[in-house]
Design a protein around this motif. Sequence first.
Motif, mmCIF file in Angstrom:
data_model
loop_
_atom_site.group_PDB
_atom_site.id
_atom_site.type_symbol
_atom_site.label_atom_id
_atom_site.label_comp_id
_atom_site.label_asym_id
_atom_site.label_seq_id
_atom_site.Cartn_x
_atom_site.Cartn_y
_atom_site.Cartn_z
ATOM 1 N N ASP A 1 58.630 65.778 30.485
ATOM 2 C CA ASP A 1 59.646 64.771 30.255
ATOM 3 C C ASP A 1 58.938 63.546 29.688
ATOM 4 O OD1 ASP A 1 61.564 62.739 30.378
ATOM 5 O OD2 ASP A 1 62.517 63.621 32.151
ATOM 6 N N LEU A 2 59.190 63.231 28.417
ATOM 7 C CA LEU A 2 58.473 62.151 27.759
ATOM 8 C C LEU A 2 58.823 60.788 28.347
ATOM 9 C CD1 LEU A 2 58.613 63.254 24.002
ATOM 10 C CD2 LEU A 2 56.681 63.375 25.584
ATOM 11 N N ALA A 3 59.998 60.667 28.917
ATOM 12 C CA ALA A 3 60.399 59.371 29.475
ATOM 13 C C ALA A 3 59.711 59.089 30.805
ATOM 14 C CB ALA A 3 61.921 59.325 29.643
ATOM 15 N N SER A 4 59.688 60.091 31.703
ATOM 16 C CA SER A 4 59.117 59.879 33.044
ATOM 17 C C SER A 4 57.651 60.324 33.135
ATOM 18 C CB SER A 4 59.936 60.649 34.086
ATOM 19 O OG SER A 4 59.853 62.054 33.833
ATOM 20 N N GLY A 5 57.212 61.158 32.220
ATOM 21 C CA GLY A 5 55.855 61.670 32.285
ATOM 22 C C GLY A 5 55.686 62.823 33.255
ATOM 23 N N GLU A 6 56.776 63.244 33.881
ATOM 24 C CA GLU A 6 56.688 64.350 34.827
ATOM 25 C C GLU A 6 56.648 65.679 34.061
ATOM 26 O OE1 GLU A 6 59.899 64.075 37.536
ATOM 27 O OE2 GLU A 6 59.102 62.300 38.569
ATOM 28 N N GLU A 7 55.873 66.625 34.651
ATOM 29 C CA GLU A 7 55.735 67.942 34.043
ATOM 30 C C GLU A 7 56.140 69.014 35.029
ATOM 31 O OE1 GLU A 7 51.982 68.702 32.263
ATOM 32 O OE2 GLU A 7 51.769 66.699 31.396
ATOM 33 N N VAL A 8 56.606 70.120 34.483
ATOM 34 C CA VAL A 8 56.954 71.292 35.286
ATOM 35 C C VAL A 8 56.118 72.459 34.774
ATOM 36 C CG1 VAL A 8 58.775 72.870 35.997
ATOM 37 C CG2 VAL A 8 59.295 70.432 35.680
ATOM 38 N N TRP A 9 55.329 73.047 35.679
ATOM 39 C CA TRP A 9 54.495 74.206 35.335
ATOM 40 C C TRP A 9 55.001 75.425 36.085
ATOM 41 C CZ3 TRP A 9 48.735 72.189 35.867
ATOM 42 C CH2 TRP A 9 48.542 71.124 34.956
ATOM 43 N N ASP A 10 55.077 76.549 35.399
ATOM 44 C CA ASP A 10 55.423 77.763 36.135
ATOM 45 C C ASP A 10 54.178 78.317 36.828
ATOM 46 O OD1 ASP A 10 53.928 78.882 34.107
ATOM 47 O OD2 ASP A 10 55.424 80.384 33.531
ATOM 48 N N ALA A 11 54.376 79.427 37.568
ATOM 49 C CA ALA A 11 53.268 79.994 38.364
ATOM 50 C C ALA A 11 52.107 80.430 37.469
ATOM 51 C CB ALA A 11 53.780 81.179 39.191
ATOM 52 N N ARG A 12 52.426 80.982 36.298
ATOM 53 C CA ARG A 12 51.367 81.448 35.410
ATOM 54 C C ARG A 12 50.537 80.280 34.878
ATOM 55 N NH1 ARG A 12 47.465 84.818 34.282
ATOM 56 N NH2 ARG A 12 47.038 84.996 32.044
ATOM 57 N N THR A 13 51.196 79.163 34.546
ATOM 58 C CA THR A 13 50.466 77.982 34.080
ATOM 59 C C THR A 13 49.575 77.434 35.181
ATOM 60 O OG1 THR A 13 52.218 77.421 32.506
ATOM 61 C CG2 THR A 13 50.693 75.659 33.118
ATOM 62 N N ASN A 14 50.112 77.370 36.424
ATOM 63 C CA ASN A 14 49.278 76.928 37.546
ATOM 64 C C ASN A 14 48.074 77.844 37.730
ATOM 65 O OD1 ASN A 14 50.449 74.516 39.102
ATOM 66 N ND2 ASN A 14 52.281 75.781 38.757
ATOM 67 N N GLU A 15 48.294 79.155 37.577
ATOM 68 C CA GLU A 15 47.190 80.108 37.717
ATOM 69 C C GLU A 15 46.130 79.897 36.639
ATOM 70 O OE1 GLU A 15 46.379 84.906 37.281
ATOM 71 O OE2 GLU A 15 48.441 84.172 37.451
ATOM 72 N N ILE A 16 46.600 79.666 35.400
ATOM 73 C CA ILE A 16 45.665 79.458 34.304
ATOM 74 C C ILE A 16 44.778 78.249 34.557
ATOM 75 C CG2 ILE A 16 45.495 78.790 31.858
ATOM 76 C CD1 ILE A 16 47.933 80.552 31.329
ATOM 77 N N GLY B 1 72.290 62.704 24.737
ATOM 78 C CA GLY B 1 72.479 62.167 26.076
ATOM 79 C C GLY B 1 71.359 62.509 27.035
ATOM 80 N N GLU B 2 70.330 63.147 26.605
ATOM 81 C CA GLU B 2 69.218 63.516 27.477
ATOM 82 C C GLU B 2 67.921 62.931 26.930
ATOM 83 O OE1 GLU B 2 68.987 67.685 27.983
ATOM 84 O OE2 GLU B 2 71.030 67.902 28.775
ATOM 85 N N ASP B 3 66.924 62.792 27.842
ATOM 86 C CA ASP B 3 65.609 62.307 27.429
ATOM 87 C C ASP B 3 64.890 63.397 26.612
ATOM 88 O OD1 ASP B 3 66.011 59.927 28.770
ATOM 89 O OD2 ASP B 3 65.130 60.713 30.653
ATOM 90 N N ASP B 4 64.036 62.935 25.700
ATOM 91 C CA ASP B 4 63.251 63.893 24.923
ATOM 92 C C ASP B 4 62.302 64.661 25.831
ATOM 93 O OD1 ASP B 4 64.507 63.002 22.699
ATOM 94 O OD2 ASP B 4 62.811 61.803 21.942
ATOM 95 N N ARG B 5 62.222 65.944 25.577
ATOM 96 C CA ARG B 5 61.337 66.809 26.362
ATOM 97 C C ARG B 5 60.473 67.641 25.423
ATOM 98 N NH1 ARG B 5 65.108 70.328 29.876
ATOM 99 N NH2 ARG B 5 66.365 70.170 27.980
ATOM 100 N N VAL B 6 59.332 67.984 25.960
ATOM 101 C CA VAL B 6 58.415 68.894 25.241
ATOM 102 C C VAL B 6 58.332 70.171 26.046
ATOM 103 C CG1 VAL B 6 56.094 69.288 24.378
ATOM 104 C CG2 VAL B 6 57.098 66.997 24.248
ATOM 105 N N MET B 7 58.640 71.287 25.434
ATOM 106 C CA MET B 7 58.563 72.585 26.091
ATOM 107 C C MET B 7 57.477 73.407 25.386
ATOM 108 S SD MET B 7 62.541 73.522 26.898
ATOM 109 C CE MET B 7 63.052 73.303 25.199
ATOM 110 N N GLY B 8 56.581 73.971 26.195
ATOM 111 C CA GLY B 8 55.451 74.678 25.599
ATOM 112 C C GLY B 8 55.000 75.885 26.399
ATOM 113 N N ILE B 9 54.093 76.599 25.809
ATOM 114 C CA ILE B 9 53.511 77.789 26.446
ATOM 115 C C ILE B 9 51.981 77.699 26.333
ATOM 116 C CG2 ILE B 9 55.488 79.287 26.052
ATOM 117 C CD1 ILE B 9 54.120 80.331 23.553
ATOM 118 N N ASN B 10 51.301 78.350 27.264
ATOM 119 C CA ASN B 10 49.830 78.407 27.294
ATOM 120 C C ASN B 10 49.382 79.864 27.340
ATOM 121 O OD1 ASN B 10 49.429 75.614 27.340
ATOM 122 N ND2 ASN B 10 49.619 75.515 29.576
ATOM 123 N N TRP B 11 48.330 80.166 26.568
ATOM 124 C CA TRP B 11 47.663 81.479 26.641
ATOM 125 C C TRP B 11 46.225 81.294 27.126
ATOM 126 C CZ3 TRP B 11 50.710 81.172 21.982
ATOM 127 C CH2 TRP B 11 51.729 82.142 21.891
#
Length: 890
Positions: A333-348, A415-425
Amino acid sequence: MGNMGFGGAKQKNREWRRTSFLPALLAFLVVAIAGVVLDRQAETINQERVRSEVLGRISVIRAKLEGHVSSNVQLVRGLVSVISTEPDMDQTRFDALVGNLFEEDSQLRSVAAAPDLVIRMTYPLAGNEKAIGLDYRQTPNQWDAVQQVLFTGRMVLAGPVDLVQGGRGFVGRFPVHTTEDGWKKFWGVVSAVIDVDRLYQDSGLYDPSLSDLDISITGHDAQGRHGKIFYGESLSARQPVLANVTLPSGSWQIAAVPKDGWQSSMASQFMLRGAIFIAGCLILLPFIIAGRMISQRHDYIAQLRARETELTQQTQRLNLALETSKVGLWELDLASGEEVWDARTNEIYGMSADGGGRTHDHWQKVVHPEDKARAESEFRKSIANGRYQSDYRIVLADGTTRHIRSIAVLYRAPGEDDRVMGINWDVTADVALSEDLRRAKAMTEARNTELEAARVRIEHNALHDSLTGLPNRRYLDEMLRGNAAGGFDDSGTIALLHIDLDRFKQINDTLGHAAGDAMLIHASKVLRESCRDTDFVARIGGDEFVVVSSNSHGEEGLARLAGRLVEAMRKPVMHEGHECRCGVSVGIATGMVPAIDVEQLLINADIALYRAKDRGRNRFEFFSAALQAEVINTKRVADEILNSLENQDFIAHYQPQFDAKTLDVVGVEALARWRHPTLGLRSPDSFMEIAEELSVVAAIDHAILQQSLHDLERWDRLGLRVPRVSVNVSQRRLHDENLVAALREMDIAEGRIAFELVESIYLDESDGVIAWNIEQIKALGIDVEIDDFGTGYASIVSLQKLHPRRLKIDRQLVDPIITEPSQRRLVASIVDIGKAMDIEIVAEGVETMEHAKILRDLGCDILQGYAFAKPMPREALEAFLAEQSWRRAS
């Protein structure tokens, strides 16, 4: 009605239940079928991925095996090329060449050369001494492989085999051919042993990273997949991946299977099955609940079921994609700086999948310090364009480094804050594989560079002398053939100067090979400095050199060049405090186009060199037609002498020896005569000089001795009294270490044979072989006589050391005693010396009875000469002894 209404309601309820459970049942069947299909697809994809990974790992091993075997074969092929040009090389030369190969980073264990299929040289010699003398034709377990080399004319790779000296190895056998007069001739076989363990180690078969694989290699003796397994166990029943190893001769086949089988990496499959099962339950549960709660809204339920079915399919596809690709999801979330990681991202990123909140700081803590600034910059610059992609490293808490590839897009919604959605390998394995391939490529390029350098060195060594750096005989032959059509340097002429160092053997024998090498280097320097820059200078072997020039300045120019060489080489050279003098003899031959025959030109120069040496050395001679005729005649006589030795045409003539007082026959001297097939009987002065050059004087002496022994037995049977036979013995025969053993086998009776030695033989008191042989000859009961005494330099001390049985006064001293009193006194002195030392005196050259009377009065014991009898064949001697005619003449 009430009952009917109640019954109708129950009927409707039953109908609803049937209609409500029917979709649930159909949904269950659809989910089950889809789950099975997806499970099969996932299992196939996962297994293909694992097989691809295993194939990639063994492909690296295959490339290394091919590279190492090919590089070892190329090194040995370079050696084979050198041997084909130097078929007469010795162990020292062989060690020097093969030692260079072993200095290379190779897996070679030993190399052996077998000219005529018998091993004569091996490197290293230590530990392989038993191989010397091995005849492949008498070695059944190796003969089949050698026969294959002979039949195919190509290198054959055998093995692995158990080595006699321990360990196992692959044996490569290479045919070697030489060229003689333009014809290809089989020389022998070169065998090279590649150490199995070193080959496996250097190729990565023993790498700990392969501990999770079962590997086998098929193709014993390079027979490919049709051969036997020589590494590992059979994997044919376990569906292995295969890779073919292409060899210079034949091939191998590598097979590999994970130790736990292809199902060992299917943990994710079970997770997928669980997800499918849970998803199915989630799909069925709404149907059951909705069916119980909503009895009247069948249409709505049908629509809801359709939408949920579509959602389920999308969820399944997403889950399948995530599972198979091992991709981790994240959202910022670009406005708040908060991020959400799934289990695979946390594992990586090495963090716990506790569902806790994540911020940009969590990411910065794990990014590698060297990549942090670049990754931050790439994110800021790229995300503004709506798309971000970056590769960077992270460092986990345990110090492990991983390579990450991150891709993201900017998502904007009204009506929503800008967000960045991504993937990691996690691309660590891909990076490692790329690095391995890069290193393998670098190693291959380095190996190719080394092979090219080795090829250049081998080609240079094949054409140049290793000591002086001059071109060798092979280079000379190629150069002459290339210039035969147009002459040297297109001058229309070729001039050859064949140069041989004088007194080189004496320097080698007295000061050692180091001094000899120094003289060869000095000679090569003198030749370069004395010749023109355009002249070709080569060392063709030993102490022989050749200078190739043009004849543009005529014989005078060549004479000046040869004179400079002779004069320059006369100057002394200091070596470790010793003054070395080593002159040169030069033979010169020339030719002009179009009649240039380079082979004949070499022969002519050699003939001229022989004449220069024969005329006193330290000089030069030109080839001429007269010289050629003389050489041809000498060659003809030499061939006739060799043929006559085989045909037993050298016979003994005997000249009797008489007691000076009683005139009794006390012995005969056996003199060699040549029964020439066309010219008749020839005396020694017509053949002895050439026989000495051929080194067959000892053979002639032996033939005369055997005839003398046979004739002695005959005379004894006939009752003819011949007490002994004196035979001549050459200096070369006295050098024979096997002479005494051969004489013992003849069983010579004591006192019946006497050996006549010219006095110059015994002057060489430093020759231990001659001194020992003379003592053993006397011990066998063979008398020793000094022939031609008075013409050499024998001393009283020499006579005391030798203590011969007889002295024979030379005819040059006997002939003038009738007219010259001083000569008579000289003979009397010799007689007195012999009497004082208890040595019998024999006078040869007794031409008249007056000679005989004077010699008898002077005290000579034995007389020999034409006054009594000339040399005669055996039959004439027998008649002479029977008639006793000399007594009447005396």
